[in-house]
Design a protein around this motif. Structure first.
Motif, PDB file in Angstrom:
ATOM      1  N   LEU A 199      -3.584 -14.326  -9.711  1.00  0.00           N
ATOM      2  CA  LEU A 199      -4.044 -13.963  -8.363  1.00  0.00           C
ATOM      3  C   LEU A 199      -5.228 -14.863  -7.970  1.00  0.00           C
TER       4      LEU A 199
ATOM      5  N   TYR B 181      -3.864 -18.192  -7.150  1.00  0.00           N
ATOM      6  CA  TYR B 181      -3.202 -18.138  -5.828  1.00  0.00           C
ATOM      7  C   TYR B 181      -4.232 -18.097  -4.710  1.00  0.00           C
TER       8      TYR B 181
ATOM      9  N   GLU C 201       2.946 -20.553  -4.188  1.00  0.00           N
ATOM     10  CA  GLU C 201       3.795 -19.370  -4.359  1.00  0.00           C
ATOM     11  C   GLU C 201       4.098 -19.068  -5.831  1.00  0.00           C
TER      12      GLU C 201
ATOM     13  N   TRP D  50       1.714 -16.590  -7.026  1.00  0.00           N
ATOM     14  CA  TRP D  50       1.983 -15.250  -6.458  1.00  0.00           C
ATOM     15  C   TRP D  50       3.156 -14.573  -7.175  1.00  0.00           C
TER      16      TRP D  50
ATOM     17  N   LYS E 247      -2.708 -11.821  -0.109  1.00  0.00           N
ATOM     18  CA  LYS E 247      -1.499 -12.480   0.369  1.00  0.00           C
ATOM     19  C   LYS E 247      -1.454 -12.480   1.884  1.00  0.00           C
TER      20      LYS E 247
END
Length: 487
Positions: A57, A60, A66, A69, A153
């Protein structure tokens, strides 16, 4: 004896019960340890999933790639899967729902049943109850981590995260990590402490039942040893008693041997000191009888003939008694080769023929000259002798028939005369006497000794005797001897 048997059964029952309890306890010990090990391994995967998810995380958050993620979602699903299993266990849902949560938490399929069993049976035990509470705390923190990931996100997709926002997110993640780390550590410690104490109590239980088994076996073998020692002592006493009995028997045997020797000496004395004078008197009386008969001196002849007959009877009686005594002293179990039955009867016929002719009686031997036997010839000879003697004494101007026949099972002798015949009372007396087989009554009789000797000798041969007197016309005596009883 019954008490000893009951004690043995009790000891065996206790040992079997203790062994069964040991098996059951060890089975559940292994099952408990296996389930605990599965939870510890699950906690390791739970912690690893959270840590890897947090790291991905963060990656990301700064790279927007991606790949990170995807890895985040994949790893955060591990603790979230365990959360599903915990909720299903608490709410007592079906086992398949619980197992599916554990599968998402990457737990091994073979451990799932043990994990469910441990939770259901130990959830109220202090160590597992507290561990479940820490598990719930960790689930809340991982749920919060999952929510933070979704917010990151969404904001990254809208480009709403600046440098300060990212720093703030990092601080939140760090706080969650610290709290989860502390909760996971407490969870592991609780399981460890509970497992160690459980092992300790199970060990004490094992020791208790092992002591029960050892104690029962020790008591049992101690009891058996005492019985063996007691039996050994009893056997020793019995051996001493038997040795004393054997000594007494040997002494008795020696005394009997000495007595037999004395009897043999007495028989020898009778044979030499009585038979010889009797034989001499018999010969003198016979010579005197012949001389007076030729001289036609009727009175002297009458007395001489009477002396001759009396001395002959006394000589024969003495001879029979000597032979009878020899049978009991020397050869009661006498055995020999086959002999001719015809010749035996023929010799007895020749012996009594002269006396029978004086009574105008004829003796006939109806035995086949091929018939043979190996049954004690002395006993058979005395029996035939006495039966012919009785027939000759009781037959005037008649016929005496003697015969024998045999098959594979028995040999049969018979003597048939046309004399005065035996009265029903006498026949009944001898028949009952033989059937009762009382040796003390054989000599004590008012009917003479001859047939009594025959009956006693038939007892030795295990034979049978019958008397018949049809219409009071003479007597028929039949003797049956079983051949199998005399081999």
């Amino acid at each position: 004896m019954k008490q000893s048997k009951r004690n043995t059964i009790t000891f065996i029952a206790l040992i079997l019960t203790a062994c069964s309890m040991l098996i059951v306890i060890n089975f559940y010990t292994i099952k408990t340890l296996s389930a605990t090990r599965a939870y510890v391994n699950g906690e390791s995967r739970y912690s690893k999933g959270h840590n890897v998810a947090t790291r991905n995380l963060i990656n990301y958050l700064y790279t927007k790639e991606e790949e990170y993620w995807t890895k985040f979602k994949s790893n955060i699903s591990i603790p979230l899967g365990d959360k599903k299993a915990r909720i299903a266990l608490v709410n007592q849902l079906d086992s398949e729902t619980i197992k599916q949560g554990f599968r998402e938490g990457k737990n091994h399929e073979e451990d799932l049943n043990d994990m469910i069993w441990l939770f259901n049976n130990f959830k109220n035990i202090w160590f597992l109850k507290n561990a479940i509470a820490e598990w719930k705390v960790g689930d809340s923190l991982n749920t919060e981590l999952s929510k933070i990931g979704l917010k990151v996100k969404q904001k990254l997709d809208r480009n709403e995260l600046d440098h300060n926002a990212k720093i703030k997110t990092l601080l939140e993640l760090d706080d969650i990590n610290k709290k989860i780390g502390q909760s996971e550590e407490r969870f592991s410690n609780l399981l460890g402490d509970g497992t160690r104490k459980t092992n300790y109590y199970l060990l004490l239980t094992n020791i208790f039942f092992i002591c029960v088994i050892i104690g029962c076996i020790s008591i049992y073998y101690s009891t058996m040893l005492q019985k063996i020692l007691k039996s050994k002592q009893e056997l020793k006493q019995q051996k001493e008693q038997l040795e004393a009995i054997i000594k007494d028997l040997e002494k008795t045997k020696q005394d009997l041997h000495t007595e037999i020797i004395q009897h043999k000496k007495i028989i020898g004395t009778i044979s030499h000191d009585i038979r010889s004078p009797l034989k001499y008197i018999q010969l003198i009386a016979k010579h005197l009888s012949s001389s007076t008969k030729k001289a036609k001196n009727s009175i002297t002849y009458k007395y001489a003939d009477s002396i001759y007959k009396s001395s002959s009877q006394l000589y024969d009686f003495t001879k029979t008694l000597i032979e009878y005594s020899k049978i009991y002293i020397e050869d009661k179990d006498y055995n020999q080769n086959y002999y001719s039955v015809y010749e035996l009867i023929e010799n007895k016929k020749n012996f009594f023929e002269e006396i029978a002719l004086n009574n105008d009686t004829k003796i006939i031997n109806n035995t086949k000259n091929t018939l043979k036997s190996n049954i004690n010839i002395r006993i058979i000879s005395i029996i035939i002798h006495n039966l012919i003697d009785n027939a000759v004494k009781n037959t005037q101007s008649g016929i005496i028939e003697i015969g024998a026949r045999a098959n594979t099972e028995k040999i049969c002798y018979w003597i048939k005369d046309t004399g005065t015949g035996m009265s029903p009372d006498i026949i009944d007396y001898y028949t009952k006497l033989f059937q009762n087989r009382d040796p003390e009554k054989l000599i004590l009789s008012t009917y003479g000794i001859g047939l009594h000797l025959v009956l006693e000798l038939l007892i030795i041969l295990k034979g049978n005797i019958t008397f018949s007197n049809p219409n009071n016309e003479g007597t028929t005596v039949t003797i049956d001897i079983n051949l199998k009883e005399n081999f």
